[in-house]
Structure formats: structure tokens, C-alpha cells
Design a protein around this motif. Structure first.
Motif, short mmCIF file in Angstrom:
data_model
loop_
_atom_site.label_atom_id
_atom_site.label_comp_id
_atom_site.label_asym_id
_atom_site.label_seq_id
_atom_site.Cartn_x
_atom_site.Cartn_y
_atom_site.Cartn_z
N ALA A 175 8.20 11.49 3.43
CA ALA A 175 8.57 12.49 2.39
C ALA A 175 10.06 12.55 2.21
CB ALA A 175 7.93 13.86 2.85
N LEU A 176 10.67 12.59 3.48
CA LEU A 176 12.15 12.63 3.38
C LEU A 176 12.63 11.43 2.75
CD1 LEU A 176 12.91 13.92 7.16
CD2 LEU A 176 13.44 15.05 5.00
N ILE A 177 12.24 10.25 2.89
CA ILE A 177 12.61 9.27 2.18
C ILE A 177 12.38 9.16 0.67
CG2 ILE A 177 12.37 6.64 1.99
CD1 ILE A 177 11.47 6.48 4.90
N ALA A 178 11.28 9.80 0.29
CA ALA A 178 10.83 9.71 -1.06
C ALA A 178 11.69 10.59 -1.78
CB ALA A 178 9.32 10.40 -1.27
N CYS A 179 12.42 11.67 -1.01
CA CYS A 179 13.08 12.55 -1.83
C CYS A 179 14.41 11.82 -2.51
CB CYS A 179 13.91 13.78 -0.89
SG CYS A 179 12.55 14.73 -0.45
N THR A 180 14.94 10.74 -1.95
CA THR A 180 16.24 10.32 -2.37
C THR A 180 15.99 9.18 -3.32
OG1 THR A 180 16.63 9.16 -0.27
CG2 THR A 180 17.55 11.34 -0.80
N GLN A 181 14.65 8.41 -3.39
CA GLN A 181 14.62 6.88 -3.93
C GLN A 181 14.98 7.07 -5.45
OE1 GLN A 181 14.46 4.42 -1.86
NE2 GLN A 181 14.67 5.87 -0.19
N ASN A 182 15.47 6.19 -5.80
CA ASN A 182 15.62 6.02 -7.28
C ASN A 182 14.80 4.69 -7.95
OD1 ASN A 182 17.34 8.15 -7.13
ND2 ASN A 182 19.33 6.65 -6.71
N ASP A 183 13.53 4.74 -7.62
CA ASP A 183 12.62 4.01 -8.16
C ASP A 183 11.38 4.45 -8.36
OD1 ASP A 183 10.49 1.83 -8.34
OD2 ASP A 183 11.91 0.29 -7.91
N ILE A 184 10.69 4.77 -9.66
CA ILE A 184 9.66 5.45 -9.63
C ILE A 184 8.46 5.05 -8.95
CG2 ILE A 184 10.30 6.50 -11.91
CD1 ILE A 184 8.38 4.56 -13.38
N LYS A 185 8.45 3.73 -8.76
CA LYS A 185 7.12 3.11 -8.03
C LYS A 185 7.53 3.37 -6.60
CE LYS A 185 4.98 -0.56 -9.07
NZ LYS A 185 4.66 -1.98 -9.52
N LYS A 186 8.67 3.39 -6.15
CA LYS A 186 8.93 3.43 -4.71
C LYS A 186 8.74 4.96 -4.21
CE LYS A 186 10.73 -0.29 -2.41
NZ LYS A 186 11.90 -1.03 -2.88
N ILE A 187 9.03 5.91 -5.13
CA ILE A 187 9.07 7.34 -4.92
C ILE A 187 7.31 7.50 -4.53
CG2 ILE A 187 9.14 9.75 -5.83
CD1 ILE A 187 11.54 8.55 -7.16
N LEU A 188 6.57 6.83 -5.61
CA LEU A 188 5.14 7.02 -5.45
C LEU A 188 4.59 6.41 -4.18
CD1 LEU A 188 3.89 6.50 -9.14
CD2 LEU A 188 4.10 8.51 -7.88
N ALA A 189 5.19 5.25 -3.57
CA ALA A 189 4.76 4.55 -2.55
C ALA A 189 5.11 5.31 -1.10
CB ALA A 189 5.32 3.03 -2.39
N TYR A 190 6.17 5.80 -1.24
CA TYR A 190 6.28 6.86 0.18
C TYR A 190 5.52 7.84 0.06
CZ TYR A 190 9.79 3.84 1.62
OH TYR A 190 10.35 2.59 2.38
N SER A 191 5.33 8.53 -1.23
CA SER A 191 4.39 9.71 -1.11
C SER A 191 3.14 9.36 -0.84
CB SER A 191 4.35 10.20 -2.64
OG SER A 191 3.28 9.59 -3.62
N THR A 192 2.57 7.97 -1.27
CA THR A 192 1.21 7.59 -0.61
C THR A 192 1.41 7.69 1.14
OG1 THR A 192 0.94 6.13 -2.33
CG2 THR A 192 -0.33 5.72 -0.49
N VAL A 193 2.22 7.07 1.40
CA VAL A 193 2.45 6.95 2.82
C VAL A 193 2.28 8.45 3.59
CG1 VAL A 193 4.02 6.07 4.86
CG2 VAL A 193 4.00 4.91 2.80
N SER A 194 2.85 9.40 2.75
CA SER A 194 3.11 10.82 3.35
C SER A 194 1.82 11.50 3.17
CB SER A 194 4.26 11.44 2.51
OG SER A 194 4.28 12.87 2.73
N GLN A 195 1.20 10.99 2.00
CA GLN A 195 -0.40 11.73 1.86
C GLN A 195 -1.24 11.17 2.62
OE1 GLN A 195 -0.82 14.25 -0.34
NE2 GLN A 195 1.56 14.04 -0.44
N LEU A 196 -1.01 9.84 3.28
CA LEU A 196 -1.72 9.16 4.25
C LEU A 196 -1.65 9.82 5.55
CD1 LEU A 196 -1.37 5.39 2.98
CD2 LEU A 196 -3.75 6.75 3.25
N GLY A 197 -0.52 10.29 5.69
CA GLY A 197 -0.28 10.96 7.07
C GLY A 197 -0.98 12.22 7.00
N TYR A 198 -1.17 12.94 5.70
CA TYR A 198 -2.05 14.09 5.84
C TYR A 198 -3.50 13.70 6.26
CZ TYR A 198 0.93 17.61 3.72
OH TYR A 198 2.07 18.53 3.55
#
Lengths: 104, 661, 245
Positions: free
Chosen positions: B313-336
Motif C-alpha cells: 500500500a505504501l508503494i502504491a501511493c507514489t507510483q505513476n503508472d495506472i497498472k502498477k498502482i493496481l498491481a501493488y493494490s493487488t499485492v496489498s489486498q492479497l495481504g488482507y
């Protein structure tokens, strides 16, 4: 033992003697053709044992086997002599010791 | 209310002959056959390749639905059904049958994989239009779906592992689909290699399971779980965690997932939503009887999950690529999800898996739709104001955003809250709840950033991308978006009835909980840290605050982002550079690996090659002596043969004489 | 056993004894002469004598078919073939015994004696008992100890040729057919081998082909030295060949 008896062992001994003469012939003669004749002699001695055992066991299978040996020997002589002729063409010699291509 | 719900019994039934469950083996086989057909003659089919693929996955979707309804019709305690298909291996007493296991857990996964997969297939018609390997793409998509279905339907560790590996293979093929670009091929390789690490864990876990129980079939192993020695159970649990972490992109093996963006966007959607990454969560839920015997391991799973969630989630906050943001959000949600399954609240984890499947597929497909419109641009700073131009994409993304941000009453709210509520109860897990709450706020923040930058605000693309005229995507792409948006909005109802809205995880009244209960073994008792309702209120408030922060930073005029970044300094860099995890791995593992490899090369060259060459030289030396024997005279050879004959004759005839005498 | 048959056997008894003594001596003598005679044509003639002697032995051993076949095939065909080749190649002349291999003759003779010893002791010796002699009366044979001669009286009841022929075309029909294939192959092989090649160059041990492919690099120099000396010899031998044609 009857004086006139010829035991199987005599035939076998004669065959063994012929076989050994043939073997020595192969080993001491340098002429390829005579070596070949000696091999024929060895084959014949084996045939003799086959025939002798055939009578001893009262079955003809030994004779049939000797017959097959003859056929094979004939085939062998055909091919073997052709090889010797070929070799002679290459080397102009029928001396076994002149052929030593395999020498390491 | 005193209704009792079915629990895990360890009893598996046989399907009724001719029923959909009995024929469930067709569910993975049909897409697999279709994939083979498409690979062989796909080029000649041209555009019809897509239709073949969609028919195949559509068949699986319908068949899964029928099987699901049949399962619903069965009494609750008889909903675990094993349908033998064929004998695969037979070694002595050890027999591996290829059987299909359908139970509520598998059925739910089936529905997710096939239906979301179907929508992604449909979406790909438009997205992949004109690609030179059009038919092969659909073949791979079918293969991917088939692999995941094999995995889900596996009745033993081994058949599950076959699907597990097939999923890895097909993901490799799809991530590297545009292998002409070196970076993409590398990303595919990275995904494959990182997954292998997890696979090793899986295999060792399998060996342990087999040595402990003498079987690999779930029907035999899972009921025996309480009898497994606790040390072995801990080892199995941890090794399976490694496996799951590899497939589901958890710390420390999450690095492949963001790079997996290299594949075409539908592939990303498929990987992130329906197949692949959910496999790890599914695995942990599937073997919950083993985890139930050693709850400490489950807690480890949960902690790894929450750490991954926070980091990503911390990484996703600063990425400047719409797919990368989603990718890190997936990692984060998988964490949940890992928090859920790790804490024994498998229902919550699987619930989040489902809702995440809806909204993440939606968001990815929406991102693909945006990229389609923006000439494959992925930087959200160059977009903005797409709301008017792409109304359907905007509206559906809005629902997806609200769902992932965890705002009521959308699906993400229910599943995420359920997981966090589960973290309230077990001893030693309160820290997880606190961090999870923070992550909820971060999630709301970065997803709002994503959404605001793309769809709202000024139309920056007019300046940044001259010549690009965004347009709404064709119906084949928007239709899946709409359907997924419905799922994202209403998916929460799967496990939340109005009556239970404020009493979370009330198994008596919520559908998913009671349905899944026979498949999993929940653990941890009920000792609330703080009452559930206030906890939910706190999490929701944090999420709203995240949205507000994003609004303040990215929608208000006059925010100087450059200055802000400088003020944040190291924190910004740390997040922007993804905490240097890749660099860390490169420095330690890659360099170390290379050093190790070099050492081995030297060893190979000096010791192994030296030994080989030494033997060679020795033989050569011996041969120099030995070749003197080779006179080349045929008569010497004949003499040798004769000598051998005499010797053999002496031996044999001597033996004969002895035998006679 | 009818008295008549027993009488016949007993009568053949002394005949076989003398035949064996005389013909055995002829066989041994001709074999030895064949090996010892320097002239290859003489050796071939001795071989014919030997084959005849063995044919006679076959006849005494109740193998009439083989006796005749021996004369036709060996004495009639094979030895003629030998003689034919001898004439063709013109190598009938004296052939030296001592070769380039040291100790070959001594070793060979010693080996031969050893083999004879082994064979005599291992094969012949067990069959010296009175029961093994087929030419003694049956009563003596049955009473004797050790292995007994069965005799071919039953097997040859319809004649030896019928007996052998029956076996060949029943039990041994498959090997028999295979030998026919063998003979055809041998004939074709002989024709192929005997065909005169247009360019025998690649088959003579000319310098290039005389260097074995798998040879250590270190030996190349030595090999090429040898090769350098050889062309003359090779050419000479080719000339010789022309001359012999």
C-alpha cells in the motif's frame, strides 16, 4: 573289451587331432589361402564329432547339423575367397603378414 | 437464534451418476482442448479463434453454475463430493487417481474463475483486435483458465500441484506474450523463477505430508490432520505458506507481480482477479484443517499478510503508472486475504477473494480501456478529465473505486471489514487489526489518487499527449465492465444480509459463511479486543479520511507536488523506489547467486573437468602402452583367440569332468 | 534285436575297426601334410585326400547322405574353388613359414598340444568305455558300464537319406530356409567383392587414407614422415598389380 571295438572316444580323439592340426595351420601358415584351408579342416573335424555323436545318440539331428555346417562353410568359402582376391588386388600379396593396416 | 451450521466433517461423498458434478471433469478439459485446437489450427480460424475460446470458457462457466446449483440442492453435510475420473499413477500400493473434488470452497472458486474468466475473454476480443498472435492469445487464455480449474478441482496435493504448475506455465506464456520486448520477456522469466521458489516449498510440503500420512489425497490427509505430529504440521504449514506466498505475491516473493504488468491488460486482470494469485489463498483455505492444528503458523501467515499489505500500500501511493498502482493494490489486498485465512477466518478471506475478483478485474479492465483510449499511455499525470469522454468506463471505475476503498455499501467494505473484525478476536492479532486499519486508509488514498488523476480534474492529456483523442471503448469491452461493476457493487450481499449488516460474520444468517462452513476449519475463539461495531466505524472513518486526503492533494487547485515530494524527501523516495526491494534482491540474491555460480564453475572446471581430463590422460597413457599389443597381424589376433579358446575349453571341460566325477 | 541284425553288426564290427585305423591314419597324415607342405597346390590336394577320408568315416558312421555330400560339396566344389583362386592369383609357389611375429610358431604348436590335451581328456576320454562302441554286439554293450551307444538302426530304418531329409523338412525347415537366404547373400556378396573397381585408389592404403582419423596430434609429424616414405611403395605395389593382371 572286444579287440575290434571302436569306441566313440576314438572318433572324438581323431576329430580333436584334426581340429588341432587345423588350428596350428591357421596360426603358423602365412598364406591366406592355406590358412583358409586349415579353417575348413577345423570345420570338418567338428562335423566328424557331430556325426559320431549322431550315431552314438541314435538320432539324426547331429547329421542335420553337420549338413548346415557344410552349407555355412560353403557360403564362408565363397565370401572369404572373394575377400582374399580383393586383398590381393590391393596388396599384390596373399601373405597374412603383409596386411597390418590395423597396427596401432 | 440456535440454528447449527454444518462444520468440516472429513466425509466425502460420491456424485450421482450423470449429474453435472459427475461430469465436472469436463470443466477444465473443455478449455484445455480448446487451447490445444487453437494452438494447432488457430491461425486459420482468424477472428473466430476468439469465439471458440469464449465458447469453451462459457461452457465451463455454465457447467460450473449447474454444478453449483446441484451442490446447493444437496444437504449441507454432504456437499463434499469426489468424482473419480481416471487413474494417473499406480506404484505399488501408492495410487494417484485423477479425481475431481467439488465442495463449497471449490464451487465458489469455480464460479469466480469461470465467470470472471469469461468476461475477460469477451473483453479481449476488442482489446486484442489486430494483434498478430490473436488466436494464440486466446489459446493461452484458455490454457490459463483450464490450469486454474485443474488447480481448484484437484482432489489431492498432487493434482492441485499439477494445476499449480500449469498456472505458472501459462502465466509465463501470457506475461511474456509480447516477448519481442526484452523487458517483457524478462518480466515473464522473473514471474516464473520467483514462482519456482514457492513451488519448491510446495513440493517439500507434499513430501512431508506423504511421509506423515501415507497419502496425498485431501479426503485422506485432511481428516487425519489432528493426528499429524505438531512439528511436522508446523513444517508443512510453513512450507505451504512459502508456496502460497510465491503464487499469491506475499513478502518476500511479491516482486514478480508488479512486473507481470508486462502482459496484455486482460492478462493482468486474469492474473490479479480470477486466477493465479488467488491460488495461494485457496491453498491455505483448502488445507485449513492442518493450519487449525497449529494456530501459531496461521498467525505467521496473517502477519506476513498484513506486512505485505502495508508495504504494497505504501508503494502504491507514489507510483505513476495506472497498472502498477493496481498491481501493488493487488499485492496489498492479497495481504488482507492472507490475514483472513491465516487467522482461521477462511470465509472472510475467501469472501474478500471473491469481491476482490470482481472489483480488481473491473479496475484492470477499466485501466485497459483507458489505455486503449490514450494510445497505451499509463502515466495518470498525463490523463485527467476522462469522465466526460469515457462515460461508461468512468461510471464502472467509480463503482470499482468505491468498492476497493472500502466504503459502504459496496462489496469491498463488507469483505475487508469482515477480515479486520476477524483480527479483533484472536490473541496476539490486535497489532494486525491496527496495521490493517492503517492500510485501509492507505488503500482509500491511493485508489482515490488513481481515480481522481484519471477521470477528474483538468484534461491534462490535451497538452501532454497531443494528437490523442480519447474515445469510449467498443461494447465488447464495456459490457464486461458493466457486469463486473454490478458484481463489485453488490458482491457484498453474498455474505451480508440486511439483518447481519451490523453483526458481522454471523454464520447463521449470511449465505457464504454457512455455505463454506463444511469446507474449512475455523479456529480461534471469540474474545473481542474492542466491540465489533465501533471497530467497523473506526475503519470506515479511516478510509473516508484517506479519500479526503487524496481529494485535498490531487483535486484541489494549487498543490505544489514537486515541493511536496521534496518535503517528504526520503519517505517519498523510499516508496517511489518500491523500498528498494528489487535492488536488495539484486544485491543479495542475484550477486550472491552469481558468486555461487562462479564458484561452482571454477569447481567444475578445476575439479570435475580435471578429474575427467585426468582420466582421459590416464587412459591415453595406458593406451600408448597397450597399443603395442595391436600388431595389426591377423595371426597374432588368431593366436590370442586360440589361447582364449584353450583356456575356456580347459575351464568348461574341467568343470564338466568335475561335475561328472 | 533279431539274431540276424546282431550278426550283421558283429560282422561290421571288425570291418569298422580296420576302416577306422587305416582311414584315420590317412586323415591325420593328409591333414599334417596340408599344414606342412610349402606349395599351396600340394596343400590343396592333401585337403582333398583329407575330405575323402572323412567322407569314408561318415559312411562307416551310418551317415551315407553326408558322406556323399562331403565329396560333392567339399572335394568337388570347395577345394576346386581354392585351386581356382590359387591359379587366378598365381600364388601357388612356395610360402615361407616363419613370419614377422616372434615366437608365433612355437606358441602355436604349444597351444595346439594344450588344446589337444584338453579335448582328449575332456571330450574323448569319457567315451572310451566298451558300451560306447557301436560295432560291438549289443549284449556286450548293454552289460558294459558308462555311456552306451544307441546306434542308428532305428533312425535309419527307412534309409539314411530319408531320415535326414525328413528331419530337414520338418523340425529344421526354418533354419533350412534361412540357409538358402544365407547362400544367396553369400553369392551376391562374392559378386560384389569380386567386381573390379574402376578406381581402386581410395581403397589402397594411400597416404591420405592411411592416417587413422582418431590419432593424437603429437603423432602427426611421425605419421607424415612415414607417409612421405610410402607413396613410392604404394606406387610400386600398384605397378605390381598391373603386372599380375
Amino acid at each position: 573289451m572286444t579287440a575290434m571295438a571302436v569306441p566313440l572316444g576314438w572318433y572324438l580323439g581323431l576329430a580333436a587331432a584334426l581340429f588341432v592340426i587345423g588350428l596350428v595351420g591357421v596360426l603358423v601358415r602365412r598364406s591366406l589361402i592355406v590358412m583358409f584351408m586349415s579353417i575348413e579342416l577345423m570345420l570338418n573335424s567338428v562335423n566328424l564329432t557331430l556325426v559320431a555323436f549322431s550315431r552314438f545318440h541314435g538320432t539324426l539331428d547331429g547329421q542335420v547339423m553337420a549338413f548346415f555346417v557344410m552349407v555355412v562353410a560353403a557360403a564362408e568359402v565363397t565370401v572369404g575367397l572373394a575377400i582374399i582376391v580383393n586383398l590381393f588386388r590391393l596388396k599384390a600379396s596373399s601373405d597374412a603378414d603383409d596386411v597390418d593396416v590395423l597396427k596401432a | 437464534m440456535t440454528t447449527t451450521i454444518a462444520t468440516y466433517t472429513g466425509v466425502y461423498g460420491m456424485p450421482e451418476a450423470g449429474s453435472a458434478i459427475d461430469l465436472a471433469w469436463l470443466i477444465p478439459v473443455v478449455p484445455a482442448v480448446s487451447a490445444a485446437v487453437l494452438l494447432l489450427i488457430g491461425k486459420r480460424l482468424g477472428r473466430y479463434a476468439a469465439h471458440v475460446a469464449i465458447l469453451a470458457i462459457g461452457f465451463s462457466a455454465v457447467a460450473s453454475t449447474i454444478a453449483f446449483t446441484e451442490l446447493l440442492a444437496l444437504p449441507e453435510e454432504a456437499r463434499s463430493v469426489i468424482s473419480p475420473v481416471a487413474t494417473w499413477l499406480e506404484v505399488g500400493d501408492f495410487e494417484v487417481a485423477w479425481s475431481i473434488l467439488i465442495d463449497p470452497l471449490a464451487a465458489v472458486m469455480l464460479l469466480l474463475v469461470t465467470w470472471v474468466g469469461l468476461l475477460i475473454h469477451v473483453y479481449s476480443i476488442g482489446y486484442m483486435e489486430g494483434d498478430e498472435r490473436y488466436s494464440r492469445f486466446f489459446a493461452y487464455l484458455n490454457l490459463f483458465a483450464a490450469s486454474m480449474l485443474v488447480l481448484v478441482l484437484g482432489d489431492s496435493f498432487l493434482t492441485l500441484f499439477v494445476g499449480w504448475e500449469l498456472v505458472g506455465l501459462s502465466s509465463y506464456l501470457l506475461i511474456g506474450f509480447w516477448f519481442e520486448k526484452r523487458a517483457y520477456a524478462t518480466a515473464a522469466k522473473k514471474a516464473f523463477v520467483v514462482n519456482r521458489i514457492g513451488d519448491v516449498g510446495f513440493m517439500i510440503a507434499m513430501f512431508l505430508v506423504f511421509s506423515a500420512t501415507g497419502s496425498l489425497a485431501f479426503a485422506e490427509v485432511l481428516p487425519m490432520a489432528p493426528e499429524i505430529a505438531s512439528g511436522t504440521a508446523v513444517a508443512i504449514g510453513l512450507l505451504l505458506l512459502v508456496a502460497a506466498a510465491g503464487k499469491s505475491a506475499q513478502i518476500p516473493l511479491f516482486v514478480w507481480l508488479p512486473d507481470a504488468m508486462a502482459g496484455p491488460t486482460p492478462v493482468s486482470a486474469l492474473i490479479h482477479a480470477a486466477t493465479m494469485v488467488t491460488a495461494g489463498v485457496y491453498l491455505v483455505a483448502r488445507v485449513s484443517p492442518i493450519y487449525a492444528t497449529v494456530p501459531g503458523v496461521g498467525l505467521t501467515v496473517a502477519w506476513i499478510g498484513v506486512a505485505t499489505a502495508l508495504l504494497a500500500a505504501l508503494i502504491a501511493c507514489t507510483q505513476n503508472d495506472i497498472k502498477k498502482i493496481l498491481a501493488y493494490s493487488t499485492v496489498s489486498q492479497l495481504g488482507y486475504m492472507f490475514i483472513g485465512v491465516g487467522l482461521g477466518a477462511q470465509v472472510a478471506g475467501v469472501f474478500h477473494l471473491l469481491t476482490h475478483g470482481f472489483f480488481k478485474a473491473l479496475l484492470f479492465l477499466a485501466a485497459g480501456s483507458v489505455m486503449h483510449a490514450m494510445a497505451d499511455e499509463t502515466n495518470p499525470w498525463k490523463m485527467g478529465g476522462l469522465r466526460k469522454v469515457m462515460p461508461i468506463t468512468f461510471a464502472t471505475s467509480l463503482l470499482g473505486w468505491l468498492a476497493i476503498a472500502g466504503l459502504p455499501p459496496f462489496s469491498g467494505f463488507f469483505s475487508k471489514e469482515e477480515i479486520l473484525v476477524a483480527a479483533l478476536d484472536p490473541p496476539g492479532a490486535q497489532g494486525i487489526w491496527v496495521i490493517g486499519t492503517i492500510v485501509a486508509g492507505l488503500t482509500a488514498f491511493y485508489m482515490s489518487r488513481w481515480f481522481f488523476l484519471i477521470f477528474l480534474g483538468p484534461k491534462r492529456y490535451e497538452q501532454e499527449l497531443p494528437g490523442v483523442h480519447p474515445h469510449e471503448s467498443p461494447p465488447s469491452m464495456t459490457l464486461p465492465l458493466v457486469l463486473l461493476a454490478v458484481g463489485s457493487a453488490a458482491g457484498g450481499l453474498l455474505n451480508a444480509t440486511p439483518a447481519s449488516l451490523l453483526r458481522f460474520w454471523d454464520p447463521e444468517t449470511s449465505f457464504l459463511s454457512s455455505f463454506l462452513a463444511p469446507s474449512v476449519v475455523p479456529y480461534y475463539g471469540d474474545t473481542p479486543f474492542i466491540p465489533h461495531v465501533p471497530a467497523v466505524a473506526i475503519v470506515t472513518a479511516v478510509a473516508v479520511a484517506g479519500v479526503a486526503a487524496a481529494w485535498a492533494l490531487y483535486l484541489r487547485e494549487g498543490v505544489d507536488h514537486v515541493a511536496l515530494r521534496e518535503r517528504l524527501g526520503g519517505f517519498y523516495q523510499l516508496s517511489y523506489q518500491r523500498f528498494y526491494v528489487d535492488e536488495l534482491y539484486e544485491a543479495t540474491l542475484e550477486r550472491g547467486g552469481r558468486g555461487l555460480a562462479n564458484a561452482f564453475t571454477t569447481f567444475d572446471r578445476v575439479v570435475v573437468d580435471g578429474a575427467v581430463n585426468g582420466i582421459g590422460r590416464g587412459v591415453a597413457g595406458l593406451a600408448t602402452v597397450g597399443r603395442r599389443v595391436q600388431t595389426g597381424y591377423v595371426r597374432s589376433y588368431a593366436l590370442a583367440v586360440a589361447a582364449g579358446t584353450v583356456l575356456l575349453a580347459a575351464i568348461f571341460l574341467g568343470g564338466l569332468l568335475n561335475g561328472q566325477g | 534285436m533279431t539274431p540276424l541284425l546282431a550278426q550283421t553288426e558283429a560282422a561290421s564290427g571288425s570291418a569298422e575297426f580296420w576302416v577306422f585305423i587305416v582311414i584315420g591314419a590317412v586323415a591325420l597324415g593328409s591333414a599334417l601334410s596340408m599344414v606342412l607342405l610349402r606349395n599351396a597346390v600340394h596343400a590343396a590336394l592333401m585337403l582333398v585326400v583329407n575330405f575323402f577320408a572323412i567322407a569314408v568315416l561318415y559312411a562307416t558312421l551310418d551317415a551315407q547322405f553326408l558322406a556323399v555330400a562331403q565329396i560333392i560339396v567339399y572335394a568337388g566344389a570347395i577345394v576346386v574353388l581354392f585351386l581356382f583362386v590359387l591359379m587366378l592369383l598365381g600364388v601357388a609357389g612356395d610360402q615361407a613359414f616363419t613370419g614377422r611375429i616372434a615366437g608365433q610358431k612355437t606358441t602355436a604348436v604349444l597351444l595346439g598340444l594344450a588344446l589337444f590335451g584338453v579335448l582328449a581328456a575332456g571330450v574323448a576320454a569319457p567315451f572310451l568305455g566298451e558300451g560306447t562302441a557301436c560295432n560291438v554286439p549289443v549284449e556286450q554293450r548293454v552289460d558294459a558300464e558308462g555311456p552306451l551307444c544307441e546306434g542308428l538302426a532305428v533312425a535309419n530304418a527307412d534309409g539314411n537319406v530319408r531320415g535326414v531329409g525328413f528331419l530337414i523338412f520338418t523340425d529344421y525347415v526354418w533354419p533350412f530356409e534361412v540357409t538358402s537366404v544365407l547362400l544367396v547373400v553369400a553369392a551376391i556378396g562374392a559378386i560384389v567383392l569380386g567386381k573390379r573397381r574402376e578406381d581402386p585408389g581410395e581403397l589402397t592404403d594411400a597416404p591420405a587414407s592411411a592416417v587413422p582419423a582418431l590419432r593424437d596430434d603429437d603423432d602427426d609429424e611421425a605419421a607424415s614422415d612415414e607417409d612421405a616414405a610410402e607413396p613410392a611403395a604404394a606406387g610400386a605395389s600398384e605397378d605390381d598389380e598391373e603386372g599380375t593382371r
